[in-house]
Write an enzyme that holds these catalytic residues in place. Structure first.
Site, PDB file in Angstrom:
ATOM      1  N   LYS A  34       0.845  -1.202   0.000  1.00 16.79           N
ATOM      2  CA  LYS A  34       0.000   0.000   0.000  1.00 16.79           C
ATOM      3  C   LYS A  34       0.881   1.254   0.000  1.00 16.79           C
ATOM      4  CE  LYS A  34      -0.388  -0.317   5.021  1.00 16.79           C
ATOM      5  NZ  LYS A  34      -1.138  -0.955   6.113  1.00 16.79           N
ATOM      6  N   ARG A 129     -10.485   0.033  14.824  1.00 15.46           N
ATOM      7  CA  ARG A 129     -10.339   0.821  13.612  1.00 15.46           C
ATOM      8  C   ARG A 129     -11.316   0.224  12.593  1.00 15.46           C
ATOM      9  NH1 ARG A 129      -4.401   1.502  10.866  1.00 15.46           N
ATOM     10  NH2 ARG A 129      -4.852  -0.639  10.256  1.00 15.46           N
ATOM     11  N   TYR A 251      17.077  29.381   8.055  1.00 15.89           N
ATOM     12  CA  TYR A 251      15.932  30.103   8.618  1.00 15.89           C
ATOM     13  C   TYR A 251      15.919  30.012  10.142  1.00 15.89           C
ATOM     14  CZ  TYR A 251      13.772  30.342   3.957  1.00 15.89           C
ATOM     15  OH  TYR A 251      13.499  30.611   2.649  1.00 15.89           O
ATOM     16  N   MET A 299      12.736  24.177   2.310  1.00 15.14           N
ATOM     17  CA  MET A 299      11.918  23.451   1.334  1.00 15.14           C
ATOM     18  C   MET A 299      12.772  22.567   0.413  1.00 15.14           C
ATOM     19  SD  MET A 299       9.231  24.979  -1.445  1.00 15.14           S
ATOM     20  CE  MET A 299       8.089  25.646  -0.267  1.00 15.14           C
TER      21      MET A 299
END
Ligand SMILES: *Cc1c(COP(=O)(O)O)cnc(C)c1O
Length: 355
Positions: A34, A129, A251, A299
């Site tokens: 998956k 679930r 940053y 990024m």
């Protein structure tokens, strides 16, 4: 071209599948592929795992893609179908479905299908679930037994704590007390359960993460389980900087040099799937040598300390994770698990398959 790349090792996939087979010699293996093969590419992993007895996916489209590519193994939809229309498509592609709720039983009973389906009836043994409660499970089984659209039934459940101290004793006892002696195939074990609880290796096992060479048990490295890493995420340095004492990089000035420091700028950022939450000191390798990240991941770029690697320069190879740096180590530093990092590798990262 931007130098980032993910390399998928077919040899490691086959090796890890063999580990499963050695641990569970009497079980059929349903390879869980998956989430685009846990981020490795559905076909990249399906080919490496061709010796598996089955593949488990979520979407009907993935199941159809596998069939159309010529895979003849059992293919299972792990959440079953989402509407009645999908039942007929699953039937026509000979795809098995999980049945986890009464609504899916109703759909099966009301459908008129081209061919009957093999269903995997899921019991809720405490994960809460998906799955039918134990109290109504046998009734559901009876309904499916008598359903013309059902050609065969496998009984299954999924464990919430196979990777933790709590283990599988209680949910396994619930499952066994209801179905142990029934003449149906049974399927309960995920990777953690395969590695830790031989009593859960029934007719099928359902390995996922261990096939990809990441640990299902936080804190236990893959070497302990004799698994090999399948994905190597690599890039290169595209710049270097020298920080004087008191200067910062990136940053937010999250790293400030306390001694003269050489910094490598790596072509990899959170838009590639690298975790933005990776702290200073997350392991990373440059020129094959282990060092650590510094500063905030941006990024498209991130930073590492290359003070101790004097030959590191523009173009030097960087391993974000793979053979030198375990994906699990990056995950642990970043407060997550290898599963999430592997699945998050971005579509913009080119994938290459190697033997
Ligand atoms: C994802 C999944 C697995 C595989 O789990 P791993 O921890 O990756 O081995 C097995 N069974 C079900 C139902 C799943 O959803």
């Amino acid at each position: 071209m931007r130098p980032i790349q993910a390399t998928v090792s077919q040899h490691a996939l086959a090796h890890n599948l063999n580990v499963v087979k050695q641990l569970s010699p009497n079980s059929k293996v349903m390879s869980v592929v998956k989430a685009n093969g846990y981020g490795h590419g559905l076909f990249n992993v399906a080919h490496g795992l061709h010796a598996a007895d089955g593949f488990a996916v979520l979407g009907l489209n993935e199941a159809i893609d596998l069939r159309e590519a010529g895979f003849t193994q059992t293919i299972l939809l792990l959440e079953g179908v989402f509407d009645a229309r999908e039942l007929n498509i699953a039937a026509s592609y000979h795809v098995d479905v999980v049945v986890h709720c009464q609504l899916q039983i109703d759909m099966l009973q009301q459908a008129s299908l081209i061919a009957p389906l093999h269903v995997h009836l899921k019991m809720n043994t405490g994960m809460n679930r998906l799955g039918l409660m134990p109290e109504v499970y046998l009734q559901a089984l009876n309904a499916l037994k008598g359903c013309v659209n059902v050609s065969g039934i496998t009984l299954m459940t999924h464990f919430a704590t196979a990777d933790e101290a709590l283990g599988v004793e209680k949910p396994l006892a619930i499952f066994n007390s209801l179905v142990k002696h029934l003449p149906y195939a049974k399927s309960v074990a995920n990777s953690a359960s395969i590695l830790r609880y031989p009593e859960t290796h029934l007719d099928w096992v359902r390995p996922g993460i261990m096939l990809y060479g990441a640990t299902p048990v936080s804190g236990t490295p893959i070497e302990y389980f004799n698994l090999k890493p399948v994905m190597q995420l690599t890039s290169q340095l595209i710049a270097t900087q020298i920080l004087a004492v008191g200067e910062s990089v990136g940053y937010g000035q999250r790293f400030t040099a306390t001694q003269p420091t050489r910094i490598g700028i790596v072509a990899c950022g959170y838009a590639d799937g690298y975790p933005r939450h990776a702290p200073n000191s997350t392991p990373i390798a440059v020129n094959g040598k282990l060092t650590h990240s510094v500063g905030r991941v941006s990024m498209d770029m991130m930073f590492c300390d290359i003070t101790s690697i004097p030959d590191a320069t523009i173009g030097s190879p960087v391993e974000l994770w793979g053979n030198i740096v375990a994906v699990d180590a990056v995950a642990e530093a970043s407060g997550t698990v290898g599963y999430e990092l592997l699945c998050a590798v971005a579509p913009r990262v080119p994938m290459k398959v190697v033997d």
